[in-house]
Design a protein around this motif. Structure first.
Motif: not given
Length: 224
Positions: A79-80, A147-148, A166-170
């Motif tokens: 998460i950013e 990316a989500v 995977c890497l789920l990016l929020f």
């Protein structure tokens, strides 16, 4: 038999409510204690009121983390955090529930841990100064960046299976993902919505997407 003086020491009176096992957990373990190096003597003696599954009652924190490390799923969550997003604690807690490999925080190092409800003690959390640093980490480990965000060109998260590794990016609550993060992703997914609000809470969105990964890749054999 002499009565205790007012204000002086008195014999303890049994109190069933006080002496009962804690409402959320278990009381002290009956002796003799099990001969198991995973167990924490203090918890055995005082009781275990932590919010852990029964399997881990009386286990030390180190033993729990070691056991989780043997079973972690091959998806990561990032998460950013450019504006101190308040959802990070909730995302860490959900990542622990779904046994994510790691949670990655991009940007500001500090985050509000209240929402994590101490699950950050059991969940690996890694910090990255920039999106570029996160991307390098993912590529070095063969993780597909997903990316989500509900931007043009995104596809419903349940339209086809998420990659296993995977890497789920929020993104943050409000602005969503940065342009750099979207550009780094191999694919962009969104959650189907049917109401009047354009977006949903970042913590809730992360829970939905993580569950979608679990539904596809970690469901028990024979489950629908």
């Amino acid at each position: 038999m002499p009565q205790p003086e007012p204000g002086g020491p008195a014999e303890a009176t049994p109190d069933p409510q006080r002496d009962a096992a804690p409402a959320h957990g278990v009381g002290s373990h009956p002796e003799p204690w099990p001969d198991d190096p995973r167990l924490d003597p203090e918890l055995l003696r005082e009781g275990d009121t932590r919010n852990v599954v029964d399997r881990y009652r009386y286990w030390s924190m180190a033993a729990i983390v070691a056991d989780l490390d043997e079973r972690r799923h091959p998806f990561h969550v990032a998460i950013e955090n450019w504006q101190h997003d308040m959802n990070i604690g909730s995302i860490v807690r959900t990542a622990n529930a779904f046994l994510a490999a790691e949670v990655h925080i991009v940007g500001r190092r500090r985050w509000n841990k209240r929402g994590a409800m101490v699950t950050d003690r059991y969940q690996h959390v890694r910090h990255h100064e920039s999106v570029a640093e996160l991307v390098a980490f993912a590529r070095a480990r063969g993780l597909t960046i997903v990316a989500v965000d509900n931007v043009e060109g995104s596809r419903p998260v349940d339209a086809r299976p998420l990659p296993e590794r995977c890497l789920l990016l929020f993104g943050q609550e409000g602005p969503g993902l940065s342009a750099e993060a979207l550009a780094a992703a191999s694919e962009v997914v969104e959650i189907r919505q049917f109401g009047s609000t354009r977006s949903m809470n970042a913590g809730a969105a992360a829970a939905v997407v993580m569950h979608e990964w679990v539904r596809v890749h970690a469901a028990p054999a024979g489950a629908s």
